[in-house]
Design a protein around this motif. Structure first.
Motif, PDB file in Angstrom:
ATOM      1  N   ARG A 165      36.484  36.748  45.235  1.00 36.57           N
ATOM      2  CA  ARG A 165      36.168  37.564  44.067  1.00 36.57           C
ATOM      3  C   ARG A 165      36.968  38.854  44.142  1.00 36.57           C
ATOM      4  NH1 ARG A 165      30.925  36.089  41.899  1.00 36.57           N
ATOM      5  NH2 ARG A 165      30.158  34.337  43.079  1.00 36.57           N
ATOM      6  N   ARG A 166      37.409  39.382  43.014  1.00 42.41           N
ATOM      7  CA  ARG A 166      38.206  40.581  43.048  1.00 42.41           C
ATOM      8  C   ARG A 166      37.436  41.741  42.438  1.00 42.41           C
ATOM      9  NH1 ARG A 166      41.108  41.887  38.383  1.00 42.41           N
ATOM     10  NH2 ARG A 166      40.853  40.453  36.649  1.00 42.41           N
ATOM     11  N   VAL A 167      37.864  42.926  42.766  1.00 43.62           N
ATOM     12  CA  VAL A 167      37.170  44.136  42.359  1.00 43.62           C
ATOM     13  C   VAL A 167      38.009  44.902  41.358  1.00 43.62           C
ATOM     14  CG1 VAL A 167      36.131  46.262  43.194  1.00 43.62           C
ATOM     15  CG2 VAL A 167      36.164  44.249  44.643  1.00 43.62           C
ATOM     16  N   HIS A 168      37.369  45.506  40.385  1.00 48.86           N
ATOM     17  CA  HIS A 168      38.115  46.306  39.417  1.00 48.86           C
ATOM     18  C   HIS A 168      37.417  47.623  39.170  1.00 48.86           C
ATOM     19  CE1 HIS A 168      35.919  46.215  35.464  1.00 48.86           C
ATOM     20  NE2 HIS A 168      35.167  45.456  36.207  1.00 48.86           N
ATOM     21  N   GLY A 169      38.075  48.500  38.417  1.00 44.50           N
ATOM     22  CA  GLY A 169      37.551  49.839  38.176  1.00 44.50           C
ATOM     23  C   GLY A 169      36.377  49.852  37.243  1.00 44.50           C
ATOM     24  N   ALA A 170      35.791  51.021  37.087  1.00 44.45           N
ATOM     25  CA  ALA A 170      34.572  51.164  36.292  1.00 44.45           C
ATOM     26  C   ALA A 170      34.895  51.199  34.814  1.00 44.45           C
ATOM     27  CB  ALA A 170      33.829  52.435  36.693  1.00 44.45           C
ATOM     28  N   SER A 171      35.225  50.085  34.264  1.00 44.36           N
ATOM     29  CA  SER A 171      35.514  50.014  32.836  1.00 44.36           C
ATOM     30  C   SER A 171      34.249  49.710  32.075  1.00 44.36           C
ATOM     31  CB  SER A 171      36.544  48.909  32.556  1.00 44.36           C
ATOM     32  OG  SER A 171      35.974  47.654  32.807  1.00 44.36           O
ATOM     33  N   GLU A 179      34.830  31.269  37.135  1.00 46.85           N
ATOM     34  CA  GLU A 179      35.924  32.127  37.561  1.00 46.85           C
ATOM     35  C   GLU A 179      35.339  33.252  38.405  1.00 46.85           C
ATOM     36  OE1 GLU A 179      38.472  31.524  33.456  1.00 46.85           O
ATOM     37  OE2 GLU A 179      37.773  33.509  34.072  1.00 46.85           O
ATOM     38  N   GLU A 180      36.169  33.869  39.202  1.00 43.97           N
ATOM     39  CA  GLU A 180      35.685  34.916  40.087  1.00 43.97           C
ATOM     40  C   GLU A 180      35.386  36.187  39.304  1.00 43.97           C
ATOM     41  OE1 GLU A 180      35.679  32.224  42.778  1.00 43.97           O
ATOM     42  OE2 GLU A 180      34.962  34.234  43.142  1.00 43.97           O
ATOM     43  N   PRO A 181      34.185  36.762  39.451  1.00 47.61           N
ATOM     44  CA  PRO A 181      33.832  37.970  38.703  1.00 47.61           C
ATOM     45  C   PRO A 181      34.503  39.208  39.285  1.00 47.61           C
ATOM     46  CG  PRO A 181      32.064  37.379  40.151  1.00 47.61           C
ATOM     47  CD  PRO A 181      33.086  36.286  40.277  1.00 47.61           C
ATOM     48  N   GLU A 182      34.586  40.240  38.476  1.00 45.87           N
ATOM     49  CA  GLU A 182      35.141  41.499  38.925  1.00 45.87           C
ATOM     50  C   GLU A 182      34.009  42.440  39.296  1.00 45.87           C
ATOM     51  OE1 GLU A 182      37.161  42.474  35.338  1.00 45.87           O
ATOM     52  OE2 GLU A 182      38.980  41.420  35.923  1.00 45.87           O
ATOM     53  N   LEU A 183      34.376  43.531  39.944  1.00 47.54           N
ATOM     54  CA  LEU A 183      33.349  44.502  40.300  1.00 47.54           C
ATOM     55  C   LEU A 183      32.765  45.111  39.039  1.00 47.54           C
ATOM     56  CD1 LEU A 183      32.448  45.323  43.142  1.00 47.54           C
ATOM     57  CD2 LEU A 183      33.660  47.448  42.838  1.00 47.54           C
ATOM     58  N   ALA A 184      31.472  45.277  39.034  1.00 50.67           N
ATOM     59  CA  ALA A 184      30.773  45.690  37.817  1.00 50.67           C
ATOM     60  C   ALA A 184      31.034  47.144  37.474  1.00 50.67           C
ATOM     61  CB  ALA A 184      29.271  45.493  38.016  1.00 50.67           C
ATOM     62  N   PRO A 185      31.027  47.462  36.172  1.00 48.06           N
ATOM     63  CA  PRO A 185      31.109  48.872  35.785  1.00 48.06           C
ATOM     64  C   PRO A 185      29.859  49.595  36.237  1.00 48.06           C
ATOM     65  CG  PRO A 185      30.556  47.523  33.906  1.00 48.06           C
ATOM     66  CD  PRO A 185      30.878  46.579  35.037  1.00 48.06           C
ATOM     67  N   ALA A 245      25.521  49.086  41.925  1.00 50.61           N
ATOM     68  CA  ALA A 245      25.942  49.320  43.306  1.00 50.61           C
ATOM     69  C   ALA A 245      25.570  48.128  44.174  1.00 50.61           C
ATOM     70  CB  ALA A 245      25.298  50.593  43.843  1.00 50.61           C
ATOM     71  N   GLN A 246      24.388  47.587  43.974  1.00 54.40           N
ATOM     72  CA  GLN A 246      23.961  46.418  44.740  1.00 54.40           C
ATOM     73  C   GLN A 246      24.870  45.220  44.461  1.00 54.40           C
ATOM     74  OE1 GLN A 246      19.935  46.338  43.206  1.00 54.40           O
ATOM     75  NE2 GLN A 246      19.112  47.396  44.996  1.00 54.40           N
ATOM     76  N   HIS A 247      25.194  45.032  43.195  1.00 53.54           N
ATOM     77  CA  HIS A 247      26.049  43.906  42.814  1.00 53.54           C
ATOM     78  C   HIS A 247      27.441  44.055  43.429  1.00 53.54           C
ATOM     79  CE1 HIS A 247      27.602  40.644  40.292  1.00 53.54           C
ATOM     80  NE2 HIS A 247      28.665  41.415  40.101  1.00 53.54           N
ATOM     81  N   ASN A 248      28.015  45.237  43.316  1.00 56.45           N
ATOM     82  CA  ASN A 248      29.361  45.446  43.834  1.00 56.45           C
ATOM     83  C   ASN A 248      29.413  45.348  45.352  1.00 56.45           C
ATOM     84  OD1 ASN A 248      30.214  45.782  41.241  1.00 56.45           O
ATOM     85  ND2 ASN A 248      30.244  48.007  41.311  1.00 56.45           N
ATOM     86  N   LEU A 249      28.358  45.786  45.998  1.00 55.00           N
ATOM     87  CA  LEU A 249      28.262  45.637  47.451  1.00 55.00           C
ATOM     88  C   LEU A 249      28.235  44.148  47.804  1.00 55.00           C
ATOM     89  CD1 LEU A 249      28.051  47.404  49.973  1.00 55.00           C
ATOM     90  CD2 LEU A 249      25.563  47.283  49.767  1.00 55.00           C
ATOM     91  N   GLY A 250      27.487  43.385  47.011  1.00 53.35           N
ATOM     92  CA  GLY A 250      27.443  41.938  47.230  1.00 53.35           C
ATOM     93  C   GLY A 250      28.805  41.296  47.048  1.00 53.35           C
ATOM     94  N   LEU A 251      29.559  41.740  46.044  1.00 58.27           N
ATOM     95  CA  LEU A 251      30.890  41.178  45.806  1.00 58.27           C
ATOM     96  C   LEU A 251      31.818  41.409  46.989  1.00 58.27           C
ATOM     97  CD1 LEU A 251      31.665  42.072  42.073  1.00 58.27           C
ATOM     98  CD2 LEU A 251      31.340  39.797  43.031  1.00 58.27           C
ATOM     99  N   ILE A 252      31.762  42.608  47.561  1.00 57.09           N
ATOM    100  CA  ILE A 252      32.639  42.898  48.699  1.00 57.09           C
ATOM    101  C   ILE A 252      32.233  42.071  49.910  1.00 57.09           C
ATOM    102  CG2 ILE A 252      33.369  44.689  50.307  1.00 57.09           C
ATOM    103  CD1 ILE A 252      33.266  46.667  47.993  1.00 57.09           C
TER     104      ILE A 252
END
Length: 374
Positions: A1-7, A17-23, A227-234
């Motif tokens: 999964r890849r990470v993206h900016g706070a859009s 498909e692989e989700p991006e980091l959440a806004p 924050a919890q979701h993005n931590l999970g993605l990493i």
């Protein structure tokens, strides 16, 4: 999964498909011009008569809800709320009568002039959304004055909002990082999550995964779903033994109703990643996300019902229901074509060639060859 900016846009995981980091949070905006006091148009709009709840087309930049009426004073806006701010919220939200932005503005104005931080934030939000002006820059300039007024009183939320404006409107990540840092030091979780994304991408600050994890952990510990979701993605990116941590944090956000995490947790159960494979739990979480309008979950459920997979019975009618709900949000050619085929062949619905042609035409307009031949 890849990470993206706070859009502001939510990421997608269509067809797994692989989700991006959440806004991290929605946008917001601030000033203090005088305004004449508007008069209620009827007795039903007085504060004393609030017995029903109606919605308004007005869309504030700041997230507000009924809970704002009993603001807990958690430090984000400084404590107790002026009664005029509460009256403004009543008219802003349309509690007991139709929403009335002008009355809301009037009460916010009075409270803001008295130094109420929440009123300053909400009034700034209204100006950012175009109150009294069609010139976006003028509205933003007025809004920023209100935000700065609240920030000077120590409002963590105001510091965050200013940072958000710099990031999403001014496109100045360095300034955004400075304001997020101010709010972050006040333990404001949305600022912690937003600053983490800047560190992850190296925008406005030196790139640092260590700092990203530190900030996301702070926000996650406060129960902040993005924050919890993005931590999970990493953690999921790291794989191996950390998959269990990913599933844990997805679960923490999922139980709070965060649709992106519900889908990610469903995928964990579907494939046995970090948890035991469990199709019933997978389907449960897909359904929870789909009921909130998550397109990927709706597509998954539609396919499961059509094919009898995921522990669900084969049911063309239910598959069609989810497909129709999905069609209201997306114009995916696969979805459009499937709808056309259902109406053409009577799958889950009565045969209707005119409706089938309508959906084929929709798909054909997007250049889908098979639909064009129809």
């Amino acid at each position: 999964r890849r990470v993206h900016g706070a859009s502001p846009a939510a990421s997608s995981i269509l067809s797994h498909e692989e989700p991006e980091l959440a806004p991290s949070i929605p946008k917001l905006s601030l000033n203090l011009p005088q305004s004449p006091r508007p008069s209620p148009t009827s007795n039903s709009e007085t504060v004393a008569s609030h017995t029903t709840h109606s919605s308004s087309s007005f869309s504030p930049a700041l997230p507000i809800s009924d809970a704002s009426l009993s603001h807990p004073g958690d430090g984000s806006t400084g404590g107790s709320v002026d009664y005029r701010t509460k009256l403004g919220l009543v008219y802003h939200l349309g509690i007991g009568s139709r929403a009335d932005p002008k009355l809301a503005q009037y009460y916010y104005q009075r409270a803001a002039e008295g130094g109420d931080e929440l009123a300053q934030l909400l009034l700034g939000s209204m100006y950012q959304n175009g109150l009294n002006t069609k010139d976006h820059q003028v509205g933003l300039d007025i809004a920023m004055q209100y935000y700065h007024a609240a920030a000077e009183q120590g409002s963590a939320c105001a510091n965050f909002v200013i940072g958000r404006c710099f990031q999403t409107i001014e496109k100045n990540d360095e300034q955004a990082a400075e304001w997020y840092t101010k709010a972050m030091t006040m333990s404001f979780a949305p600022a912690q999550a937003s600053l983490a994304l800047l560190y992850y991408n190296g925008n406005g600050v030196d790139q640092s995964l260590e700092k990203t994890m530190e900030l996301l952990s702070l926000g996650a510990a406060q129960g902040y779903p993005p924050a919890q979701h993005n931590l999970g993605l990493i953690y999921e990116q790291n794989g191996g033994d950390e998959l269990a941590k990913a599933a844990y944090w997805y679960g923490q956000a999922a139980i709070q109703g965060y649709a992106m995490s519900q889908v990610s947790l469903a995928m964990c159960y579907e494939h046995g990643r970090g948890v035991d494979l469990d199709t019933s739990k997978s389907t449960y979480w897909y359904t929870q996300a789909a009921e909130q309008g998550n397109r990927d979950a709706q597509k998954y459920l539609a396919l499961c019902y059509f094919q009898g997979k995921g522990g669900l019975p084969q049911d063309d009618k239910l598959g069609m229901e989810w497909l129709l709900r999905l069609s209201q949000q997306v114009s995916d050619v696969d979805v459009l074509t499937k709808l056309a085929q259902c109406y053409e062949s009577g799958i889950g619905v009565d045969i209707d060639f005119s409706v089938a042609l309508f959906w084929y035409q929709k798909a054909a307009d997007k250049g889908f060859p098979m639909a064009q031949t129809k």
